[in-house]
Design an enzyme around this catalytic site. Structure first.
Site, short mmCIF file in Angstrom:
data_model
loop_
_atom_site.label_atom_id
_atom_site.label_comp_id
_atom_site.label_asym_id
_atom_site.label_seq_id
_atom_site.Cartn_x
_atom_site.Cartn_y
_atom_site.Cartn_z
N TYR A 146 4.55 2.70 17.64
CA TYR A 146 5.42 1.74 16.96
C TYR A 146 6.18 2.47 15.87
CZ TYR A 146 6.56 -2.33 14.00
OH TYR A 146 7.19 -3.29 13.24
N ASP A 241 6.70 10.53 13.45
CA ASP A 241 6.56 9.31 12.67
C ASP A 241 5.18 9.35 12.01
OD1 ASP A 241 6.05 6.82 11.63
OD2 ASP A 241 7.11 5.75 13.23
N LYS A 274 4.05 4.20 3.51
CA LYS A 274 2.69 3.84 3.10
C LYS A 274 2.14 4.66 1.93
CE LYS A 274 1.69 1.80 7.62
NZ LYS A 274 1.65 0.35 7.48
#
Ligand code: HOZ
Length: 434
Positions: A146, A241, A274
């Site tokens: 994702y 990612d 994050k």
């Protein structure tokens, strides 16, 4: 703390009247596991308390950012001081430079970095930059990975390599995903075929090196090596990612874990989020200088944001990075996470429940499968009804795991031996009743 007369049920009913599904991000609605979401009232250290005053040991940590636990005093002080100076200026600050410098020191495959506000924004902008820098349109992604919810990335595998993927969301026209090729994770043969077919049309290959959106699935070393070789050979950018894994599985992120086994290994572009924001809306994408210089105002690839490099978010990120760079931080975090994973594995074994688990740094995953899965199709063969019983059994015992079987878990520096022991004790009871 404000006294609360509401319950989780009453808040959920109220929320559903004004917010679609009662939540601002779908997985929070507990649709996969059933039941009522817990509405968080406050959090401290490794725990949070819900609207009814119940305490939970927290293993999602805001889905990754809270690597120090909640309310770390140094981070709180930095955020409070920054907030006093101003919330947002829409003009540059010295703290943005400091955070960019700190990130580049930790992830040296990048020469420059651009700060944005969310992982979705970072991935979307990074891919635009990859396309702009290469002058090519097609991108490869993998089923189960994702990369945020930008239109071109909401795709599931099509019927064949020469065909294109199908949108996974209503509202995404097929034309928008026509350049997105979706392959099976860890499948070298499929990867080689895709490069053979699309070769000079490929702008980039984007991958979660440890896929936290199918719980915890590592790209195998041979697969990762082949990704690197094929990108280099065909002139496509290898985009990591690391929104989840960045500064979470190791100080140098997942790329440093791969570089340990594959000397000299590095991606061409990295997407972060994050942990680098420590719980505030902050993300980044970066690459070598020649690629980053294609970005506005230097180059033709446009990207912008009112809250990009926000002064409070950068203070939070900087304070967090300062803490995780302290000697021994990652050794202790990794050992703690490992003890949780080993404890859960023993508990499942004692109860005769098929179970496999893995971890790296402060990130872990487990499956109700006898061996670790290598791709999304296998992850989805997990017994979801059993997982749901496990989830609720742990929740009743005050342990908050991710409310979906395809989500990773996170341990923080605030989790104590006692927290891990209490979690494993709860798991022993729950596994016996599965
Ligand atoms: N993107 C997260 C799941 N991988 C969910 C984020 C949230 O609900 O906070």
């Amino acid at each position: 703390m404000t006294p609360n007369t509401e319950t989780n049920d009453s808040l959920f009913a109220r929320a559903q009247r004004v917010i679609p599904g009662g939540v601002n991000s779908p997985v929070r609605a507990f649709r996969a596991v059933g039941g009522t979401p817990r509405f968080v009232q406050r959090a401290q250290g490794a725990c949070f308390w819900d609207a009814e005053g119940r305490r939970y040991i927290d293993y999602i940590g805001s889905w990754g950012p809270m690597i120090l636990g909640h309310g770390h005093p140094a981070v709180l002080a930095a955020v409070q001081a920054a907030a006093q100076e101003g919330f947002s200026f829409g003009a540059p600050t010295e703290r943005e430079i400091e955070l960019a410098e700190a990130i580049l020191e930790l992830v040296p495959s990048m020469d420059m970095v651009r700060l944005v506000s969310s992982g979705t924004e970072a991935a979307m902008s990074g891919i635009r930059l990859a396309r702009g820098a290469t002058g090519r349109n097609k991108i490869i992604k993998f089923e189960g990975c994702y990369h945020g919810h930008a239109d071109a990335l909401l795709v599931k595998a099509g019927s064949g390599l020469a065909t294109f993927g199908n949108p996974t969301s209503a509202g995404v026209p097929p034309e928008v995903v026509q350049h997105t090729i979706v392959l099976e994770y860890n499948n070298i043969e499929m990867l080689e075929q895709a490069f053979a077919v699309h070769s000079r049309d490929l702008a980039c290959l984007v991958i979660e090196p440890i896929a936290g959106n199918m719980n915890f699935v590592r790209a195998s070393l041979p697969f990762m090596q082949r990704c690197r070789e094929l990108c280099t050979q065909h002139g496509a950018l290898l985009v990591f990612d690391e929104v989840m894994t960045g500064c979470r599985v190791a100080l140098g992120s997942a790329q440093s874990v791969y570089a340990r086994a594959l000397p000299g290994f590095e991606p061409d572009m990295t997407i972060l989020g994050k942990v680098i924001g420590g719980g505030m809306p902050l993300a980044a994408f970066g690459a070598r200088r020649a690629v980053m210089q294609q970005l506005a105002p230097l180059g033709p690839v446009y990207q912008a944001g009112t809250l990009s490099g926000n002064p409070v978010a950068t203070a939070c990120g900087l304070a967090t990075l300062r803490e995780i760079r302290k000697p021994g931080f990652f050794e202790a975090l990794s050992a703690r996470t490992r003890s949780l994973v080993d404890g859960l594995t023993d508990a499942a074994k004692a109860a005769g429940v098929p179970f496999s688990a893995d971890c790296e740094g402060g990130m872990f995953g487990f499956f109700l499968l006898p061996e670790l899965p290598q791709n999304y199709a296998r992850v989805m063969q997990s017994d979801s009804a059993r997982f749901n019983r496990l989830f609720h059994g742990m929740l009743e015992r005050g342990v908050y795991l991710a409310p979906a079987l395809y989500e990773a878990g996170f341990v923080s520096a605030a989790h104590t031996d006692a927290d891990i022991a209490a979690t494993v004790d709860a798991a022993r009871e729950v596994f016996r009743s599965l």
